[in-house]
Write a protein that holds these residues in place. Sequence first.
Motif, PDB file in Angstrom:
ATOM      1  N   CYS A 102     -19.208 -17.213 -12.181  1.00 54.13           N
ATOM      2  CA  CYS A 102     -18.586 -16.820 -13.446  1.00 54.13           C
ATOM      3  C   CYS A 102     -17.451 -15.839 -13.140  1.00 54.13           C
ATOM      4  CB  CYS A 102     -19.616 -16.200 -14.377  1.00 54.13           C
ATOM      5  SG  CYS A 102     -20.850 -17.374 -14.946  1.00 54.13           S
ATOM      6  N   GLY A 103     -16.373 -16.383 -12.636  1.00 52.18           N
ATOM      7  CA  GLY A 103     -15.217 -15.584 -12.280  1.00 52.18           C
ATOM      8  C   GLY A 103     -15.310 -15.049 -10.865  1.00 52.18           C
ATOM      9  N   SER A 104     -14.168 -14.631 -10.323  1.00 48.56           N
ATOM     10  CA  SER A 104     -14.164 -14.044  -8.982  1.00 48.56           C
ATOM     11  C   SER A 104     -14.908 -12.715  -8.976  1.00 48.56           C
ATOM     12  CB  SER A 104     -12.723 -13.848  -8.494  1.00 48.56           C
ATOM     13  OG  SER A 104     -12.008 -12.999  -9.359  1.00 48.56           O
ATOM     14  N   THR A 105     -15.018 -12.071 -10.120  1.00 47.03           N
ATOM     15  CA  THR A 105     -15.779 -10.818 -10.217  1.00 47.03           C
ATOM     16  C   THR A 105     -17.236 -11.053  -9.855  1.00 47.03           C
ATOM     17  OG1 THR A 105     -14.288  -9.976 -11.923  1.00 47.03           O
ATOM     18  CG2 THR A 105     -16.451  -8.952 -11.767  1.00 47.03           C
ATOM     19  N   GLU A 106     -17.833 -12.098 -10.416  1.00 45.81           N
ATOM     20  CA  GLU A 106     -19.221 -12.398 -10.049  1.00 45.81           C
ATOM     21  C   GLU A 106     -19.317 -12.893  -8.615  1.00 45.81           C
ATOM     22  OE1 GLU A 106     -22.781 -15.130  -9.775  1.00 45.81           O
ATOM     23  OE2 GLU A 106     -21.398 -15.873 -11.316  1.00 45.81           O
ATOM     24  N   ALA A 107     -18.308 -13.632  -8.152  1.00 43.28           N
ATOM     25  CA  ALA A 107     -18.321 -14.097  -6.766  1.00 43.28           C
ATOM     26  C   ALA A 107     -18.390 -12.916  -5.804  1.00 43.28           C
ATOM     27  CB  ALA A 107     -17.082 -14.943  -6.484  1.00 43.28           C
ATOM     28  N   MET A 108     -17.669 -11.831  -6.116  1.00 38.61           N
ATOM     29  CA  MET A 108     -17.674 -10.649  -5.255  1.00 38.61           C
ATOM     30  C   MET A 108     -19.043  -9.967  -5.241  1.00 38.61           C
ATOM     31  SD  MET A 108     -16.138  -8.612  -3.143  1.00 38.61           S
ATOM     32  CE  MET A 108     -14.390  -9.039  -3.258  1.00 38.61           C
ATOM     33  N   ILE A 109     -19.611  -9.699  -6.411  1.00 36.37           N
ATOM     34  CA  ILE A 109     -20.894  -8.997  -6.436  1.00 36.37           C
ATOM     35  C   ILE A 109     -22.002  -9.886  -5.871  1.00 36.37           C
ATOM     36  CG2 ILE A 109     -21.405  -9.609  -8.849  1.00 36.37           C
ATOM     37  CD1 ILE A 109     -22.349  -6.321  -7.056  1.00 36.37           C
ATOM     38  N   SER A 110     -21.949 -11.190  -6.117  1.00 32.47           N
ATOM     39  CA  SER A 110     -22.953 -12.092  -5.540  1.00 32.47           C
ATOM     40  C   SER A 110     -22.878 -12.076  -4.022  1.00 32.47           C
ATOM     41  CB  SER A 110     -22.750 -13.523  -6.058  1.00 32.47           C
ATOM     42  OG  SER A 110     -23.063 -13.626  -7.423  1.00 32.47           O
ATOM     43  N   THR A 111     -21.663 -12.050  -3.489  1.00 31.33           N
ATOM     44  CA  THR A 111     -21.494 -12.027  -2.038  1.00 31.33           C
ATOM     45  C   THR A 111     -22.021 -10.731  -1.450  1.00 31.33           C
ATOM     46  OG1 THR A 111     -19.555 -13.475  -2.155  1.00 31.33           O
ATOM     47  CG2 THR A 111     -19.795 -12.139  -0.172  1.00 31.33           C
ATOM     48  N   LEU A 112     -21.653  -9.605  -2.038  1.00 31.87           N
ATOM     49  CA  LEU A 112     -22.103  -8.320  -1.497  1.00 31.87           C
ATOM     50  C   LEU A 112     -23.618  -8.177  -1.595  1.00 31.87           C
ATOM     51  CD1 LEU A 112     -19.248  -6.034  -2.841  1.00 31.87           C
ATOM     52  CD2 LEU A 112     -19.819  -6.401  -0.432  1.00 31.87           C
ATOM     53  N   MET A 113     -24.198  -8.631  -2.699  1.00 29.94           N
ATOM     54  CA  MET A 113     -25.655  -8.553  -2.830  1.00 29.94           C
ATOM     55  C   MET A 113     -26.359  -9.480  -1.849  1.00 29.94           C
ATOM     56  SD  MET A 113     -26.176  -8.176  -6.965  1.00 29.94           S
ATOM     57  CE  MET A 113     -27.929  -7.844  -6.828  1.00 29.94           C
ATOM     58  N   ALA A 114     -25.685 -10.565  -1.478  1.00 31.70           N
ATOM     59  CA  ALA A 114     -26.277 -11.526  -0.547  1.00 31.70           C
ATOM     60  C   ALA A 114     -26.251 -11.043   0.900  1.00 31.70           C
ATOM     61  CB  ALA A 114     -25.551 -12.863  -0.650  1.00 31.70           C
ATOM     62  N   VAL A 115     -25.308 -10.152   1.235  1.00 32.37           N
ATOM     63  CA  VAL A 115     -25.144  -9.782   2.653  1.00 32.37           C
ATOM     64  C   VAL A 115     -25.481  -8.331   2.955  1.00 32.37           C
ATOM     65  CG1 VAL A 115     -23.366 -11.558   2.933  1.00 32.37           C
ATOM     66  CG2 VAL A 115     -22.669  -9.185   2.499  1.00 32.37           C
ATOM     67  N   CYS A 116     -25.534  -7.459   1.953  1.00 33.89           N
ATOM     68  CA  CYS A 116     -25.695  -6.027   2.231  1.00 33.89           C
ATOM     69  C   CYS A 116     -27.139  -5.561   2.108  1.00 33.89           C
ATOM     70  CB  CYS A 116     -24.828  -5.208   1.267  1.00 33.89           C
ATOM     71  SG  CYS A 116     -23.063  -5.311   1.608  1.00 33.89           S
ATOM     72  N   ASN A 117     -27.490  -4.632   2.981  1.00 38.39           N
ATOM     73  CA  ASN A 117     -28.768  -3.951   2.928  1.00 38.39           C
ATOM     74  C   ASN A 117     -28.526  -2.451   2.736  1.00 38.39           C
ATOM     75  OD1 ASN A 117     -30.527  -6.240   3.563  1.00 38.39           O
ATOM     76  ND2 ASN A 117     -29.543  -6.171   5.569  1.00 38.39           N
ATOM     77  N   LYS A 118     -29.544  -1.747   2.314  1.00 37.32           N
ATOM     78  CA  LYS A 118     -29.433  -0.298   2.161  1.00 37.32           C
ATOM     79  C   LYS A 118     -29.060   0.323   3.503  1.00 37.32           C
ATOM     80  CE  LYS A 118     -31.877   3.760   0.408  1.00 37.32           C
ATOM     81  NZ  LYS A 118     -33.135   4.277  -0.196  1.00 37.32           N
ATOM     82  N   GLY A 119     -28.065   1.188   3.477  1.00 32.20           N
ATOM     83  CA  GLY A 119     -27.601   1.821   4.704  1.00 32.20           C
ATOM     84  C   GLY A 119     -26.386   1.155   5.309  1.00 32.20           C
ATOM     85  N   ASP A 120     -26.078  -0.073   4.863  1.00 26.15           N
ATOM     86  CA  ASP A 120     -24.855  -0.725   5.328  1.00 26.15           C
ATOM     87  C   ASP A 120     -23.630  -0.022   4.751  1.00 26.15           C
ATOM     88  OD1 ASP A 120     -26.216  -2.641   6.767  1.00 26.15           O
ATOM     89  OD2 ASP A 120     -26.108  -4.170   5.189  1.00 26.15           O
ATOM     90  N   GLU A 121     -22.492  -0.219   5.412  1.00 24.41           N
ATOM     91  CA  GLU A 121     -21.233   0.315   4.910  1.00 24.41           C
ATOM     92  C   GLU A 121     -20.233  -0.821   4.713  1.00 24.41           C
ATOM     93  OE1 GLU A 121     -19.823   3.524   7.331  1.00 24.41           O
ATOM     94  OE2 GLU A 121     -21.536   4.824   6.828  1.00 24.41           O
ATOM     95  N   VAL A 122     -19.404  -0.666   3.690  1.00 28.83           N
ATOM     96  CA  VAL A 122     -18.372  -1.654   3.372  1.00 28.83           C
ATOM     97  C   VAL A 122     -17.026  -0.944   3.359  1.00 28.83           C
ATOM     98  CG1 VAL A 122     -17.503  -3.276   1.644  1.00 28.83           C
ATOM     99  CG2 VAL A 122     -19.975  -3.069   2.029  1.00 28.83           C
ATOM    100  N   VAL A 123     -16.100  -1.405   4.187  1.00 28.63           N
ATOM    101  CA  VAL A 123     -14.766  -0.811   4.267  1.00 28.63           C
ATOM    102  C   VAL A 123     -13.895  -1.386   3.157  1.00 28.63           C
ATOM    103  CG1 VAL A 123     -12.697  -0.508   5.694  1.00 28.63           C
ATOM    104  CG2 VAL A 123     -14.987  -0.475   6.759  1.00 28.63           C
ATOM    105  N   ILE A 124     -13.185  -0.500   2.446  1.00 27.44           N
ATOM    106  CA  ILE A 124     -12.337  -0.904   1.314  1.00 27.44           C
ATOM    107  C   ILE A 124     -11.001  -0.182   1.432  1.00 27.44           C
ATOM    108  CG2 ILE A 124     -12.096  -0.950  -1.197  1.00 27.44           C
ATOM    109  CD1 ILE A 124     -15.183  -0.740  -1.369  1.00 27.44           C
ATOM    110  N   PHE A 125      -9.919  -0.947   1.400  1.00 32.96           N
ATOM    111  CA  PHE A 125      -8.595  -0.325   1.342  1.00 32.96           C
ATOM    112  C   PHE A 125      -8.386   0.264  -0.049  1.00 32.96           C
ATOM    113  CE2 PHE A 125      -7.800  -3.428   4.787  1.00 32.96           C
ATOM    114  CZ  PHE A 125      -7.211  -2.588   5.718  1.00 32.96           C
ATOM    115  N   GLU A 126      -7.771   1.465  -0.089  1.00 34.10           N
ATOM    116  CA  GLU A 126      -7.425   2.049  -1.380  1.00 34.10           C
ATOM    117  C   GLU A 126      -5.943   2.413  -1.414  1.00 34.10           C
ATOM    118  OE1 GLU A 126      -9.420   5.704  -2.397  1.00 34.10           O
ATOM    119  OE2 GLU A 126      -9.042   6.604  -0.456  1.00 34.10           O
TER     120      GLU A 126
END
Length: 399
Positions: A102-126
């Motif tokens: 349901c949009g690229s917004t859901e694609a992003m959260i679905s992907t992160l929830m599928a691959v991330c565990n507690k304690g993982d880090e995600v690098v984001i450009f700002e």
Amino acid sequence: MSDVASPSKYFLSDKVEHFTESVIREMTRQAMLHNAVNLAQGFPDFPAPVEIKQAAADAVAADVNQYAITWGAKSLRNAIAQQMQEWQGIAVDPETQITVCCGSTEAMISTLMAVCNKGDEVVIFEPFYENYGPDAILSGAKPVFVKLRPPAGSEREWTFDAGELRAAFHHQTKAIILNTPNNPTGKVFTQPELELIRDLCVEFNVLTITDEIYEHILYDGTRHISIASLEGMNGRTVTINGLSKSYSVTGWRVGWAVGPALITSAIRKVHDFLTVGAPAPLQEAGAVALGLPATYYRSLADGYRARRDRLMPALNEAGFRCFRPRGAYYVMTDISAFGFADDVAFTQYLVKEIGVAAVPGSSFYNDPRDGAKQARFAFCKRDVTLDEAGRRLKKLRER
């Protein structure tokens, strides 16, 4: 027993303490409240292509009104695979590598929830699209930010420091989120920059999650390169895209994630229990949209270039310093000349007194102070809308 009328903070998740509601969408509400020209939220105020609207109507009339296959209608998945092959030379199996969401917004959260565990880090450009930080937090990960710096002097591009990027990678890094063309800056990452990111991902065994929703909106001879097309990256990249921006249908909410089969299988599980599936008739229309000829995309980019070149002189004349975008349909600006304490005070004045809505720059940064002298304008609007905004912005000179 306590008899408390208001709900206790005890019942709230700690996660929601770390982010606010969308500032971008709040500025749209402010624009409606004050009858302002909305250059805040990135949705077109002109019609979508006739062909895809008719395709959606035809699908509804043909009773394509029940659930599609959870991970996407076959016609749309086939069209996504074909377009990725034609435009980026990336071979994709539509049966095992694509999840329609349901949009690229859901694609992003679905992907992160599928691959991330507690304690993982995600690098984001700002500066970053405002969903990325909250998405990382909701998935249990910690966002780690690397700055893009605006052009200075004779420079023409937003840049990042290679040493700072390397320092963000270590054994807890699970993924890096890449957005190119970039919202809000309009930066299009170059091949050398992508190769540097690739090398770090390989060295530290990190996944790239790349948001390419603006891939067809490019200017000045700039070329979009999907990082999944680089040697060594096809097996460690999830590419996110959707219909919203290229086809002017932001309300349809049809997007997708494309990645290796094992990761796709995990994304499909999360997606299934988040939303079940994207709207069935609109997926059929999406298959038609992705089959539009190359001339459509050239016309799309030309139209947005003309809108960019229509708005930027008005912004410059009003006193903004504009950072010229190479892609997407936003202009980031420096608001220092206006003398406001911060970007929030400025954008509130702008929407209430001038009648133009923009997004405060601080909403795109982890530390609001970093964006306190910036504001973003969207130019995905009709000429008459942009001209009216320009007319109203002239009042800034009278302050």
